[in-house]
Design a protein around this motif. Structure first.
Motif, PDB file in Angstrom:
ATOM      1  N   LEU A  24       0.878  -1.168   0.000  1.00 17.77           N
ATOM      2  CA  LEU A  24       0.000   0.000   0.000  1.00 17.77           C
ATOM      3  C   LEU A  24       0.910   1.210   0.000  1.00 17.77           C
ATOM      4  N   VAL A  25       0.844   2.003  -1.060  1.00 17.38           N
ATOM      5  CA  VAL A  25       1.796   3.096  -1.265  1.00 17.38           C
ATOM      6  C   VAL A  25       1.071   4.437  -1.210  1.00 17.38           C
ATOM      7  N   ARG A  26       1.638   5.357  -0.463  1.00 16.45           N
ATOM      8  CA  ARG A  26       1.125   6.729  -0.451  1.00 16.45           C
ATOM      9  C   ARG A  26       2.247   7.644  -0.933  1.00 16.45           C
ATOM     10  N   VAL A  27       1.967   8.382  -2.007  1.00 18.00           N
ATOM     11  CA  VAL A  27       2.935   9.316  -2.576  1.00 18.00           C
ATOM     12  C   VAL A  27       2.469  10.731  -2.244  1.00 18.00           C
ATOM     13  N   GLU A  28       3.369  11.522  -1.707  1.00 20.83           N
ATOM     14  CA  GLU A  28       3.051  12.912  -1.371  1.00 20.83           C
ATOM     15  C   GLU A  28       4.104  13.819  -1.974  1.00 20.83           C
ATOM     16  N   ASP A  94       1.146  -4.372  -6.844  1.00 19.62           N
ATOM     17  CA  ASP A  94       1.119  -5.834  -6.879  1.00 19.62           C
ATOM     18  C   ASP A  94       2.088  -6.281  -7.968  1.00 19.62           C
ATOM     19  N   GLY A  95       3.352  -6.486  -7.588  1.00 20.67           N
ATOM     20  CA  GLY A  95       4.368  -6.817  -8.589  1.00 20.67           C
ATOM     21  C   GLY A  95       4.545  -5.639  -9.532  1.00 20.67           C
ATOM     22  N   ASP A  96       4.294  -5.864 -10.818  1.00 17.68           N
ATOM     23  CA  ASP A  96       4.398  -4.789 -11.808  1.00 17.68           C
ATOM     24  C   ASP A  96       3.060  -4.146 -12.121  1.00 17.68           C
ATOM     25  N   HIS A  97       2.014  -4.505 -11.387  1.00 19.12           N
ATOM     26  CA  HIS A  97       0.701  -3.902 -11.577  1.00 19.12           C
ATOM     27  C   HIS A  97       0.459  -2.867 -10.492  1.00 19.12           C
ATOM     28  N   PHE A  98      -0.075  -1.745 -10.909  1.00 14.01           N
ATOM     29  CA  PHE A  98      -0.373  -0.663  -9.988  1.00 14.01           C
ATOM     30  C   PHE A  98      -1.868  -0.386 -10.061  1.00 14.01           C
ATOM     31  N   TRP A  99      -2.502  -0.356  -8.907  1.00 16.46           N
ATOM     32  CA  TRP A  99      -3.935  -0.120  -8.812  1.00 16.46           C
ATOM     33  C   TRP A  99      -4.162   1.126  -7.972  1.00 16.46           C
ATOM     34  N   ALA A 100      -4.878   2.099  -8.519  1.00 17.27           N
ATOM     35  CA  ALA A 100      -5.219   3.303  -7.763  1.00 17.27           C
ATOM     36  C   ALA A 100      -6.509   3.047  -6.992  1.00 17.27           C
ATOM     37  N   ILE A 101      -6.540   3.472  -5.762  1.00 17.26           N
ATOM     38  CA  ILE A 101      -7.757   3.330  -4.958  1.00 17.26           C
ATOM     39  C   ILE A 101      -8.723   4.428  -5.383  1.00 17.26           C
ATOM     40  N   GLN A 102      -9.898   4.024  -5.854  1.00 21.97           N
ATOM     41  CA  GLN A 102     -10.937   4.952  -6.278  1.00 21.97           C
ATOM     42  C   GLN A 102     -11.914   5.257  -5.149  1.00 21.97           C
ATOM     43  N   LEU A 118     -12.092  -1.987  -1.035  1.00 19.88           N
ATOM     44  CA  LEU A 118     -11.461  -1.040  -1.948  1.00 19.88           C
ATOM     45  C   LEU A 118     -12.023  -1.196  -3.360  1.00 19.88           C
ATOM     46  N   GLN A 119     -12.209  -0.083  -4.017  1.00 23.24           N
ATOM     47  CA  GLN A 119     -12.468  -0.104  -5.459  1.00 23.24           C
ATOM     48  C   GLN A 119     -11.145   0.267  -6.113  1.00 23.24           C
ATOM     49  N   LEU A 120     -10.615  -0.649  -6.911  1.00 21.65           N
ATOM     50  CA  LEU A 120      -9.288  -0.479  -7.496  1.00 21.65           C
ATOM     51  C   LEU A 120      -9.391  -0.343  -9.005  1.00 21.65           C
ATOM     52  N   ARG A 121      -8.671   0.614  -9.542  1.00 18.27           N
ATOM     53  CA  ARG A 121      -8.612   0.829 -10.988  1.00 18.27           C
ATOM     54  C   ARG A 121      -7.149   0.775 -11.411  1.00 18.27           C
ATOM     55  N   GLU A 122      -6.891  -0.019 -12.449  1.00 19.90           N
ATOM     56  CA  GLU A 122      -5.498  -0.155 -12.898  1.00 19.90           C
ATOM     57  C   GLU A 122      -4.968   1.205 -13.293  1.00 19.90           C
ATOM     58  N   LYS A 123      -3.803   1.490 -12.780  1.00 24.24           N
ATOM     59  CA  LYS A 123      -3.174   2.794 -13.000  1.00 24.24           C
ATOM     60  C   LYS A 123      -2.260   2.661 -14.201  1.00 24.24           C
TER      61      LYS A 123
END
Length: 142
Positions: A24-28, A94-102, A118-123
Motif C-alpha cells: 500500500l503506497v502513499r505518494v506525497e 502488486d508486482g508490476d501492476h499498480f492499482w489506484a484506490i478509487q 477497496l475499489q481499485l482501478r489499474e493505473k
C-alpha cells in the motif's frame, strides 16, 4: 473487549490466508521549491506498507460504466493492525501492476473497523514505474 473483536480477527485471518501480499503506497509531493511557482511540486516522497489484499471482480449488477468500470477490481483489506487508513489515490502495488484506490469504504459497526472494501482501478498513467520505484527507494534510504 469490543463487541466485534471476533469479526475483526476473522477478517484479518481470512484475508491473510486468501489474499496476496502487496504494498500500500502513499505518494506525497513536497512543498514547491520556488514559492513564485506553486504549480511545480517539490520532490515526491513515498511510503509503502506491506498488506494482504483479496482481489475479486465486481459483480455485473454493480458495474455501471461510470462509477464502477468493467475493469475495476474489488479489494478486501483487513483493518486490524493497519498503520494508516487507505485513501483515494493511494496505490496498491502488486508486482508490476499498480492499482489506484478509487473508493475505500470501511465496514465499521459500532465504531470498530473490521475491513475496507477497496475499489481499485489499474493505473496506466503513472508517472513511470521506474520513477515510483525510485521514489520508494529514496524514501527508504532516509
Amino acid at each position: 473487549m469490543g463487541r466485534f473483536d471476533s469479526a475483526i480477527a476473522l477478517a484479518a485471518r481470512l484475508i491473510q490466508k486468501n489474499g496476496r501480499l502487496v504494498q500500500l503506497v502513499r505518494v506525497e509531493n513536497g512543498p514547491p521549491p520556488d514559492p513564485d511557482m506553486p504549480w511545480r511540486p517539490g520532490d515526491a516522497t513515498a511510503q509503502a506498507w506491506p498488506v494482504y489484499v483479496v482481489f475479486l471482480s465486481f459483480p455485473a449488477t454493480r458495474i455501471d460504466g461510470t462509477q464502477i468500470l468493467r475493469t475495476d477490481l474489488q479489494g478486501y483489506l483487513a483493518a486490524d493492525g493497519l498503520p494508516i487508513e487507505p485513501q483515494v489515490d493511494d496505490i496498491i502495488m502488486d508486482g508490476d501492476h499498480f492499482w489506484a484506490i478509487q473508493n475505500a469504504p470501511v465496514l465499521m459497526p459500532n465504531e470498530q473497523r473490521i475491513m475496507y472494501e477497496l475499489q481499485l482501478r489499474e493505473k496506466t498513467q503513472l508517472p513511470n514505474t521506474v520513477i515510483l520505484r525510485d521514489i520508494l527507494r529514496r524514501t527508504a534510504q532516509r
